[in-house]
Design a protein around this motif. Structure first.
Motif, PDB file in Angstrom:
ATOM      1  N   ARG A  86       0.834  -1.202   0.000  1.00  0.00           N
ATOM      2  CA  ARG A  86       0.000   0.000   0.000  1.00  0.00           C
ATOM      3  C   ARG A  86       0.869   1.251   0.000  1.00  0.00           C
ATOM      4  NH1 ARG A  86      -3.509  -2.381   4.063  1.00  0.00           N
ATOM      5  NH2 ARG A  86      -2.630  -0.960   5.622  1.00  0.00           N
ATOM      6  N   SER A  87       1.858   1.271   0.897  1.00  0.00           N
ATOM      7  CA  SER A  87       2.737   2.445   0.982  1.00  0.00           C
ATOM      8  C   SER A  87       3.473   2.691  -0.321  1.00  0.00           C
ATOM      9  CB  SER A  87       3.741   2.282   2.125  1.00  0.00           C
ATOM     10  OG  SER A  87       3.080   2.364   3.369  1.00  0.00           O
ATOM     11  N   GLU A  88       3.910   1.608  -0.981  1.00  0.00           N
ATOM     12  CA  GLU A  88       4.630   1.759  -2.247  1.00  0.00           C
ATOM     13  C   GLU A  88       3.724   2.354  -3.322  1.00  0.00           C
ATOM     14  OE1 GLU A  88       6.766  -1.520  -4.836  1.00  0.00           O
ATOM     15  OE2 GLU A  88       7.942  -0.939  -3.068  1.00  0.00           O
ATOM     16  N   THR A 112       2.022   7.109  -6.483  1.00  0.00           N
ATOM     17  CA  THR A 112       0.992   8.129  -6.744  1.00  0.00           C
ATOM     18  C   THR A 112       1.536   9.530  -6.459  1.00  0.00           C
ATOM     19  OG1 THR A 112      -0.701   6.530  -6.101  1.00  0.00           O
ATOM     20  CG2 THR A 112      -1.381   8.841  -6.235  1.00  0.00           C
ATOM     21  N   VAL A 113       2.334   9.637  -5.395  1.00  0.00           N
ATOM     22  CA  VAL A 113       2.953  10.929  -5.070  1.00  0.00           C
ATOM     23  C   VAL A 113       3.784  11.427  -6.247  1.00  0.00           C
ATOM     24  CG1 VAL A 113       4.725  12.044  -3.636  1.00  0.00           C
ATOM     25  CG2 VAL A 113       2.962  10.644  -2.565  1.00  0.00           C
ATOM     26  N   VAL A 157      10.460   3.622  -2.873  1.00  0.00           N
ATOM     27  CA  VAL A 157      10.255   4.624  -3.930  1.00  0.00           C
ATOM     28  C   VAL A 157      10.746   6.002  -3.501  1.00  0.00           C
ATOM     29  CG1 VAL A 157       8.544   5.711  -5.449  1.00  0.00           C
ATOM     30  CG2 VAL A 157       8.264   3.314  -4.743  1.00  0.00           C
ATOM     31  N   ILE A 158      10.325   6.462  -2.296  1.00  0.00           N
ATOM     32  CA  ILE A 158      10.680   7.807  -1.815  1.00  0.00           C
ATOM     33  C   ILE A 158      11.115   7.684  -0.354  1.00  0.00           C
ATOM     34  CG2 ILE A 158       9.891  10.192  -1.469  1.00  0.00           C
ATOM     35  CD1 ILE A 158       7.650   9.649  -3.465  1.00  0.00           C
ATOM     36  N   GLU A 217       8.592  16.117   3.872  1.00  0.00           N
ATOM     37  CA  GLU A 217       8.756  17.448   3.272  1.00  0.00           C
ATOM     38  C   GLU A 217       7.712  17.686   2.183  1.00  0.00           C
ATOM     39  OE1 GLU A 217      10.781  20.153   3.853  1.00  0.00           O
ATOM     40  OE2 GLU A 217      11.106  19.074   5.725  1.00  0.00           O
ATOM     41  N   ILE A 218       7.449  16.651   1.373  1.00  0.00           N
ATOM     42  CA  ILE A 218       6.429  16.770   0.311  1.00  0.00           C
ATOM     43  C   ILE A 218       5.064  17.060   0.935  1.00  0.00           C
ATOM     44  CG2 ILE A 218       5.130  15.476  -1.444  1.00  0.00           C
ATOM     45  CD1 ILE A 218       7.814  13.975  -2.031  1.00  0.00           C
ATOM     46  N   GLU A 219       4.737  16.313   2.002  1.00  0.00           N
ATOM     47  CA  GLU A 219       3.449  16.525   2.668  1.00  0.00           C
ATOM     48  C   GLU A 219       3.347  17.947   3.217  1.00  0.00           C
ATOM     49  OE1 GLU A 219       0.710  14.842   6.368  1.00  0.00           O
ATOM     50  OE2 GLU A 219       2.839  14.335   6.260  1.00  0.00           O
TER      51      GLU A 219
END
Length: 526
Positions: A27-29, A34-35, A63-64, A71-73
């Motif tokens: 799910r996290s991946e 999606t991010v 992935v990230i 930081e993105i959030e």
């Protein structure tokens, strides 16, 4: 929508079950992928990006990196907040601020500041209880500057709710902290000035608000200058110093737009209010129309509603009831669009007054019931008391005097509960009017005097209501044959009429009637 490239679940429960059955890492991946997609899409809603970044960070994935996701959030939430404010979307603003309040990348002080910032959109939405709870929580937990800021916000929220004693307690506690920061002292002076203004203590209000403007200018805190000047304009309008009121708005317009939040830049509604109070309704209408167009151009929903409501009041002044109702209905529709509970209640109450003017008591009472329910939901007891008094007026129109008295007494109880003594005085005078109309002059005299005494006791300066109450009192004393008292009270009524410039407000029917009655009494008691 292309069925070959888009898969939709038929039911949310099935979708949620499928989501939960995925391994957490997978799910996290997927959220992280999606991010990356949303980052490349300039039109992607920032809150969607923030949500996917938060969910991607819940489990380890390749992935990230987790710190980059945080930081993105954060940046997505800040961008979402900026857009919500620019688009005047208070619900979205609250949502962003609540998530920032708990974001680990912010310092403890920054999180407190974001929590307190929630109180402005919450009050715009009419959610006064939630705003008060936020302020009380921060005031309990914080110290120094954040505590002072929380107490000032608490004072504002309690004042808007009509609970003046609670507002005064918060203000006094804030003043004991004696902030050294000029911007914070400006906020404190503005809060104190508005409290004096609410109590009609106009000279005290003027001193505090002028101090607030000077301190805010010294600190370069332009939103603080804006708040002080707006309040000063209202004060001078109340004192009928209309030229000075407009000068305050001129000074506000001189502040460069870039230094103020978007909603603070428009003065057309306020200018219209000054002109309307002068009886210059045609010029006021031009300002309200300008305010409406400017608000539409900016997408400023609250200012659209205010302009429409003001235009409705212009129509009511001209006895154009149907056009007034169209304005108020549009205002209600605009407010409901974004969930502005307080504004919806205000213009629904105005619709009730239109129905009353049309001689349609049942529709008037239905509108008042709806407005009361909205204000109960918002926790605005002061407005609930005003609506109860309006219901009393409807019953009095129908000669249902027992029901009218019951509503006036209910209004008095609610205003007392809200610690709003000047509203209590107003509701007592309504009861006195009713006793006078039903040939019970002794009770009416007692209530008029009690109302006037309450206004003096709580520091209200002499104004229109005082003059009108004194004139009504003279007439009753004359009717009772208490001529010496009537003559003594007549002298007071004449002084009050002069001090409040009653003759200068003769565009209103009720004031013209009072002035005519005063002239008759002067002749009869000479």
């Amino acid at each position: 929508m292309n069925a070959e490239t888009v898969y939709l679940f038929r039911h949310a429960v099935v979708r949620d079950a499928a989501y939960q059955l995925q391994p957490p890492g997978d799910r996290s991946e997927l959220h992280a992928f999606t991010v990356r997609v949303l980052q490349d899409d300039a039109s992607a809603p920032p809150l969607d990006l923030a949500e996917h970044a938060a969910l991607a960070a819940q489990q380890a994935q390749s992935v990230i990196p987790a710190n980059e996701l945080r930081e993105i959030e954060l940046h997505a939430l800040l961008r979402g907040l900026e857009l919500a404010r620019a688009r005047f979307e208070p619900e979205a603003e609250v949502s962003c601020l609540r998530r920032l309040d708990s974001h680990p990348a912010l310092s403890a002080q920054e999180r407190v500041e974001r929590r307190l910032e929630q109180t402005t959109p919450l009050q715009t939405l009419g959610r006064l209880d939630e705003a008060i709870e936020v302020c009380e929580d921060v005031a309990r937990e914080a110290d120094s500057t954040p505590k002072c800021w929380a107490l000032i916000r608490l004072c504002e929220a309690q004042r808007n709710r009509g609970n003046l004693q609670a507002a005064e307690r918060a203000l006094q506690e804030a003043e004991t902290l004696a902030p050294a920061d000029d911007a914070m002292r400006a906020m404190l002076e503005t809060a104190a000035g508005r409290m004096h203004l609410q109590r009609n203590e106009l000279e005290l209000a003027r001193v505090r608000l002028e101090n607030a403007e000077a301190l805010a200018r010294k600190a370069g805190a332009w939103p603080g200058v804006d708040r002080a000047l707006n309040a000063l304009s209202i004060l001078h309008r109340t004192k009928e110093e209309y030229t000075i009121a407009l000068e305050c708005l001129d000074r506000l317009d001189e502040i460069p737009e870039a230094l103020l939040p978007a909603r603070h830049r428009a003065t057309s509604n306020s200018r219209g209010n000054v002109l309307w109070r002068q009886g210059r309704s045609d010029e006021a209408e031009v300002q309200y129309q300008k305010a409406l167009q400017d608000a539409k151009d900016k997408g400023d929903i609250p200012d659209q509603a205010i302009a429409l409501g003001n235009l409705g009041n212009i129509c009511l002044d001209r006895d154009q009831i149907e056009p007034a109702m169209r304005c108020f209905r549009q205002a209600v529709d605009v407010c409901r669009e974004v969930g502005l509970v307080g504004h919806t209640a205000l213009y629904t109450m105005a619709l009730g007054s239109c129905y009353r003017r049309l001689g349609n008591p049942e529709s008037a009472l239905a509108a008042y019931d709806e407005a009361e329910a909205l204000n109960q939901r918002a926790g605005n007891l002061a407005e609930v008391s005003n609506i109860a008094a309006n219901k009393g007026l409807v019953h009095a129109d129908m000669d249902r005097f027992d029901l009218a008295l019951a509503e006036y007494e209910r209004a008095e109880r609610i205003a007392t509960q809200a610690n709003s003594p000047l509203r209590v005085a107003s509701h007592l005078s309504r009861q006195a009017d009713l006793f006078a109309a039903t040939s019970r002059p002794e009770q009416a005299v007692d209530l008029y005097r009690k109302s006037l005494s309450l206004r003096r006791e709580h520091g209200a300066e002499i104004s229109r209501p005082d003059a009108q109450l004194q004139i009504a009192l003279v007439a009753l004393l004359k009717e009772l044959g208490r001529i010496d008292e009537a003559r003594a009270t007549l002298r007071t009524a004449q002084e009050y009429a002069e001090q409040s410039n009653l003759a200068g407000q003769a565009t209103r029917t009720s004031i013209r009637n009072s002035l005519t009655k005063l002239a008759e009494l002067e002749a009869e008691l000479a």
